[in-house]
Structure formats: structure tokens, C-alpha cells
Design a protein around this motif. Structure first.
Motif, mmCIF file in Angstrom:
data_model
loop_
_atom_site.group_PDB
_atom_site.id
_atom_site.type_symbol
_atom_site.label_atom_id
_atom_site.label_comp_id
_atom_site.label_asym_id
_atom_site.label_seq_id
_atom_site.Cartn_x
_atom_site.Cartn_y
_atom_site.Cartn_z
ATOM 1 N N GLU A 77 0.836 -1.208 0.000
ATOM 2 C CA GLU A 77 0.000 0.000 0.000
ATOM 3 C C GLU A 77 0.869 1.255 0.000
ATOM 4 N N ASP A 78 1.898 1.289 0.864
ATOM 5 C CA ASP A 78 2.813 2.436 0.893
ATOM 6 C C ASP A 78 3.567 2.555 -0.427
ATOM 7 N N HIS A 79 3.948 1.435 -0.993
ATOM 8 C CA HIS A 79 4.663 1.462 -2.267
ATOM 9 C C HIS A 79 3.799 2.091 -3.352
ATOM 10 N N ARG A 80 2.527 1.705 -3.432
ATOM 11 C CA ARG A 80 1.607 2.297 -4.408
ATOM 12 C C ARG A 80 1.442 3.794 -4.156
ATOM 13 N N ARG A 81 1.289 4.171 -2.893
ATOM 14 C CA ARG A 81 1.110 5.579 -2.550
ATOM 15 C C ARG A 81 2.337 6.381 -2.968
ATOM 16 N N MET A 82 3.530 5.836 -2.700
ATOM 17 C CA MET A 82 4.754 6.537 -3.072
ATOM 18 C C MET A 82 4.882 6.666 -4.586
ATOM 19 N N THR A 83 4.522 5.624 -5.303
ATOM 20 C CA THR A 83 4.586 5.666 -6.760
ATOM 21 C C THR A 83 3.611 6.703 -7.299
ATOM 22 N N ASP A 84 2.391 6.717 -6.786
ATOM 23 C CA ASP A 84 1.398 7.705 -7.225
ATOM 24 C C ASP A 84 1.861 9.123 -6.920
ATOM 25 N N ARG A 85 2.396 9.321 -5.728
ATOM 26 C CA ARG A 85 2.860 10.660 -5.348
ATOM 27 C C ARG A 85 4.015 11.096 -6.238
ATOM 28 N N GLY A 86 4.920 10.177 -6.517
ATOM 29 C CA GLY A 86 6.042 10.491 -7.396
ATOM 30 C C GLY A 86 5.578 10.892 -8.787
ATOM 31 N N MET A 87 4.581 10.169 -9.309
ATOM 32 C CA MET A 87 4.051 10.496 -10.630
ATOM 33 C C MET A 87 3.396 11.875 -10.627
ATOM 34 N N LEU A 88 2.658 12.198 -9.580
ATOM 35 C CA LEU A 88 2.041 13.523 -9.489
ATOM 36 C C LEU A 88 3.102 14.619 -9.468
#
Length: 105
Positions: A77-88
Motif C-alpha cells: 500500500e505504501d509502495h503504491r502511494r509513493m509511486t502515485d505521489r512520485g508520478m504527481l
């Protein structure tokens, strides 16, 4: 003490985004080196990541590189959140660097 707390927050932000924090420090400044490593461990504890710290040998300029890095990846879950935040963040950066063409065809 407020300066150390600010460093903990700065490192925590870097760890959340990049899984690492890197700072060049004068080799003679052992207090700053210890502060960065200590703040890195505290930051990792606050955000629930296992952390490793490392200090390089001094370079030709008399500086060392202090690295605080995530030792074990966060949960999925944290990995997905970090990936999404990085993309933003990347999309925001590129949109400011390369603004869209507002001309009509």
C-alpha cells in the motif's frame, strides 16, 4: 533541538518520496554527521520504515557523504502511494517546465 526536529521532518519527506536522503558534510563536523544519522533513524521510525545509514570516506575536498536509506521496502500500500505521489510530482514538474500550447490549430 528545533533544528534537529526540522532535520527529522526533512529526512522523513525525502524517505517517503525517494527512499533515501543524501547530504555532503565536512569530514571534521562529526556532530553534524551524527545528527544526520540519528535524525534519519528517528525519521524512519516515525514513518514505519527500517532504515540504514552510511558514511563514506572523506573525498579530496574533505567531505563525506552521509546516506540515510530505506533498508526494507514499505508494504504494498505504501509502495503504491509513493509511486502515485512520485508520478504527481513529476507531472507537476513537467507541466511547469513544458507548458501546453494554448494556440488554436
Amino acid at each position: 533541538m528545533a533544528e534537529l526536529e526540522e532535520l527529522v521532518l526533512t529526512i522523513a519527506r525525502h524517505l517517503e518520496l525517494d527512499w533515501q536522503y543524501v547530504e555532503r558534510v565536512e569530514a571534521w563536523n562529526t556532530e553534524r554527521i551524527a545528527d544526520v544519522r540519528s535524525a534519519g533513524r528517528r525519521a524512519g521510525g516515525r514513518i514505519g520504515y527500517k532504515i540504514a545509514t552510511f558514511q563514506s570516506d572523506a573525498d579530496d575536498e574533505g567531505r563525506v557523504v552521509v546516506i540515510v536509506a530505506v533498508r526494507e521496502p514499505p508494504n504494498a500500500e505504501d509502495h503504491r502511494r509513493m509511486t502515485d505521489r512520485g508520478m504527481l510530482l513529476m507531472n507537476d514538474f513537467w507541466s511547469k517546465l513544458l507548458p501546453g500550447d494554448d494556440r488554436e490549430p
